[in-house]
Design an enzyme around this catalytic site. Structure first.
Site, PDB file in Angstrom:
ATOM      1  N   CYS A 168      47.037  15.146  56.382  1.00  0.00           N
ATOM      2  CA  CYS A 168      48.328  14.496  56.618  1.00  0.00           C
ATOM      3  C   CYS A 168      48.332  13.046  56.144  1.00  0.00           C
ATOM      4  CB  CYS A 168      48.698  14.594  58.087  1.00  0.00           C
ATOM      5  SG  CYS A 168      48.942  16.303  58.613  1.00  0.00           S
ATOM      6  N   CYS A 216      39.841  17.974  57.339  1.00  0.00           N
ATOM      7  CA  CYS A 216      40.691  17.691  58.489  1.00  0.00           C
ATOM      8  C   CYS A 216      39.921  17.350  59.764  1.00  0.00           C
ATOM      9  CB  CYS A 216      41.683  18.822  58.682  1.00  0.00           C
ATOM     10  SG  CYS A 216      42.971  18.796  57.402  1.00  0.00           S
ATOM     11  N   ASP A 217      40.679  17.236  60.847  1.00  0.00           N
ATOM     12  CA  ASP A 217      40.294  16.476  62.027  1.00  0.00           C
ATOM     13  C   ASP A 217      38.895  16.721  62.578  1.00  0.00           C
ATOM     14  OD1 ASP A 217      42.995  16.074  61.618  1.00  0.00           O
ATOM     15  OD2 ASP A 217      43.443  15.874  63.733  1.00  0.00           O
ATOM     16  N   LYS A 218      38.541  17.959  62.895  1.00  0.00           N
ATOM     17  CA  LYS A 218      37.250  18.222  63.527  1.00  0.00           C
ATOM     18  C   LYS A 218      36.197  18.667  62.527  1.00  0.00           C
ATOM     19  CE  LYS A 218      39.398  17.187  67.132  1.00  0.00           C
ATOM     20  NZ  LYS A 218      40.640  16.986  66.387  1.00  0.00           N
ATOM     21  N   GLU A 241      44.884  17.069  72.658  1.00  0.00           N
ATOM     22  CA  GLU A 241      45.619  15.911  72.155  1.00  0.00           C
ATOM     23  C   GLU A 241      47.004  15.886  72.785  1.00  0.00           C
ATOM     24  OE1 GLU A 241      43.645  15.236  67.758  1.00  0.00           O
ATOM     25  OE2 GLU A 241      45.634  16.145  67.883  1.00  0.00           O
ATOM     26  N   SER A 301      46.445  12.506  69.183  1.00  0.00           N
ATOM     27  CA  SER A 301      46.426  12.746  67.746  1.00  0.00           C
ATOM     28  C   SER A 301      46.306  11.422  67.016  1.00  0.00           C
ATOM     29  CB  SER A 301      47.722  13.445  67.332  1.00  0.00           C
ATOM     30  OG  SER A 301      47.938  13.343  65.953  1.00  0.00           O
TER      31      SER A 301
END
EC number: 4.2.1.9
Length: 619
Positions: free
Chosen positions: A198, A122-124, A494, A520
């Site tokens: 996602c 995921c993101d980070k 975000e 985001s």
């Protein structure tokens, strides 16, 4: 010839104590002398993109051991940006990137590991691990948990009988007064049906795709569904390959397998080109700048601006286009199908090498799904969604009967049939953002590529949300959210909720949003972030007054506060005269922990990747 790092703790009479401890972890007498490979997992039960990773580290470890090395797994943290969104938890998201990088450095160097497998998603987490890989510069391979299947819902008002959706739909519709509680609940229950990152081209999937373009992960890493049994082979192959490239480096002095040898400036340009072509998250700009900084590569906002002017958008998925999700990108051939079309148009440096092929050109040819002889590639990219709610990896084996090879109207297109000849990301410059700001053009309606509006100024995301939900924003307004940058937040939140709520109010194509914070990967619309310098660093976004006129011109890459240079200078002088109160929000009450204050004290603006500059506290 480089010497195995692990010999520091496994050889010599003086290391008897260390060897005793190694033995207590399960290392046998016959194992001493084998390379020690660290497996950095990021399993957590907090995050759907990581909830299925609990066995992945040991899956890789057993394959490493079969290939003749010692595997030692450890874990790092992982924050779910969606769950942390819209409250003070979002302050911690970006700083966690550096904490992840540090924790991996600490573990690998403290235990003298020879190589590294990064299990991210995921993101980070992926960016943090990339930063660590560049910092350590030992043989490294990335393998992520894979994307989530797209959700499906039937019977929501004013739409077709069935549609696919994601968590962004849940956020938008929750604030739409025209949608009933029952309908919102139905969307909520179906938006995120499986484990995985996602389902659209949000930050997590964008970053996992970029590891392919950089050459540090295997084909399919960014698009192969988390639920599909075929993804298991990526983990097994990563285990085998890390042993191979580790021995190539330490026993054959082959430096081409090292992260900094692979992630050269050409490779960063390839990754950014691919990102622009697929309309990836604006966060990727932030992270690529940070990773390049750690690698010592001279890759700057100016390079991104240059590439954004010549690269078309040839893949357009959610949140920019709800006809396609990551499962559709995979069916069309994945990232290497995008790279092939870019190569045909002369947009790539194909002489760079990867962990799995001598050159990127070789890899593109090997994984070309339009070549019927590449049966291995065709089989890999036929993997389909299972359509069953699950938190289990490798839980289904459904296959498409055919691939999407339509390069004129399909998910991935050739350059001649691009969604737009202008790329999916752009950098804007002007007196309000002298060092640049970024916008995902793939998510901007053509009618508002040029936009002039009235500034509505907020000094926190919370106040902006209150204003939007309180119907204070009208068509033609430009919402300015400042003091939310890396230093000013601190943490660079975000702004997904403000943009989602603008859409829920029917203002998605009638308003703009400008911030020194970020967005985001799920954001679309005229949402401009990363304004640099940020307000807390003396950026002109801190000098905007309520009611000012702001002009946005994406085709010409400009953004301008419509006042004279003299007026701007006068405002700056007035701000500086405030002394200790200068460049700080006037009416914001926000608790900031010691951990966040430490990050903010070292943070740089977004144009530098929001990296920490230790010199700021050493001065």
């Amino acid at each position: 010839m480089p010497e195995y790092r692990s010999k520091t703790s496994t050889h010599g009479r003086n290391m008897a104590g260390a060897r005793a401890l190694w033995r207590a972890t399960g290392v046998m007498e016959t194992d001493f002398g084998k390379p020690i490979i660290a497996v950095a997992n990021s399993f957590t039960q907090f995050v759907p993109g990581h909830v299925h990773l609990h066995n992945m580290g040991q899956l890789v470890a057993r394959e490493i051991e079969k290939a003749g090395a010692i595997a030692k797994e450890f874990n790092t943290i992982a924050i779910d940006d969606g769950i942390a969104m819209g409250h003070s938890g979002m302050l911690y998201s970006l700083p966690s990137r550096d904490l992840i990088a540090d924790s991996i450095e600490y573990m690998v160097n403290a235990h003298c590991a020879d190589a590294l497998v990064c299990i991210s998603n995921c993101d980070k987490i992926t960016p943090g691990m990339l930063i660590a890989a560049m910092r350590l510069n030992i043989p490294t391979i990335f393998v992520s948990g894979g994307p989530m299947e797209a959700g499906k819902v039937i019977g929501v008002a004013n739409i077709q009988p069935e549609r696919r959706l994601d968590l962004i739909d849940a956020m938008i519709e929750s604030a739409d007064d025209n949608i009933s509680n029952r309908q919102v609940e139905e969307v909520e229950q179906n938006a995120c049906p499986t484990c995985g990152s996602c389902s659209g081209m949000f930050t997590a999937n964008s970053m996992n795709c970029l590891t392919e373009a950089l050459g540090l992960s295997l084909p399919g890493n960014g698009s192969y569904l988390a639920t599909h049994v075929g993804r298991k082979e990526l983990f097994l192959e990563a285990g085998r390959m890390i042993v191979e490239i580790t021995k190539r480096y330490y026993e054959q002095n082959d430096e081409t397998v090292l992260p900094r040898s692979i992630a050269t400036k050409k490779a960063f340009e390839n990754a950014m080109t691919m990102d622009i072509a697929m309309g990836g998250s604006t966060n990727t700009i932030l992270h690529l700048l940070a990773v390049a900084n750690e690698a010592g590569v001279d890759f700057k906002m100016a390079d991104i601006d240059r590439l954004s002017r010549v690269v078309p958008c040839i893949c357009k998925t959610a949140p920019n286009n709800h006809d396609y999700y990551m499962e559709d990108v995979h069916r069309a051939g994945g990232i290497f199908a995008i790279l092939k079309e870019l190569d045909k148009a002369g947009k790539l440096h194909t002489d760079v090498h990867t962990i799995h092929a001598p050159t990127l050109k070789d890899a593109i040819e090997k994984w070309d799904v339009t070549n019927p002889e590449n049966t291995h590639a065709i089989e890999r990219f036929k993997a389909a969604p299972g359509g069953v709610r699950t938190t289990q990896a490798f839980s289904q084996n459904r296959m498409w009967k055919t691939l999407d090879l339509d390069r004129e109207k399909g998910c991935i297109r050739d350059v001649a049939h691009a969604y737009s000849q202008d790329g999916g990301l752009a950098v804007l410059f002007g007196n309000i953002a002298e060092r640049g700001c970024v916008v995902k053009t793939a998510g901007v309606d053509e009618s508002i590529l040029k936009f002039t509006g009235r500034a509505r100024v907020f000094e926190s995301q919370e106040d902006a949300v209150e204003g939007i939900l309180g119907n204070q924003i009208v068509a033609g307004d430009i919402v300015i959210i400042r003091y939310e940058g890396p230093k000013g937040g601190p943490g660079m939140q975000e702004m997904l909720y403000p943009t989602s709520y603008l859409k829920s109010k029917g203002l998605g194509k009638a308003c703009a949003l400008l911030t020194d914070g970020r967005f985001s990967g799920g954001t679309s619309g005229l949402s401009i972030g990363h304004a640099s310098p940020e307000a807390a660093e003396g950026g002109a976004i801190g000098l905007v007054h309520e009611g000012d006129t702001v002009e946005i011109d994406i085709p010409n890459r400009s953004i301008r506060l419509v006042i004279s240079d003299e007026e701007l200078a006068a405002r700056r002088a007035e701000m500086e005269a405030r002394g200790s109160k200068a460049w700080k929000p006037e009416n914001r009450d926000r608790y900031v922990s010691a951990a966040l204050r430490a990050y903010g004290a070292m943070a740089t603006s977004a144009d530098k990747g929001a990296v920490r500059d230790v010199a700021q506290i050493e001065r």
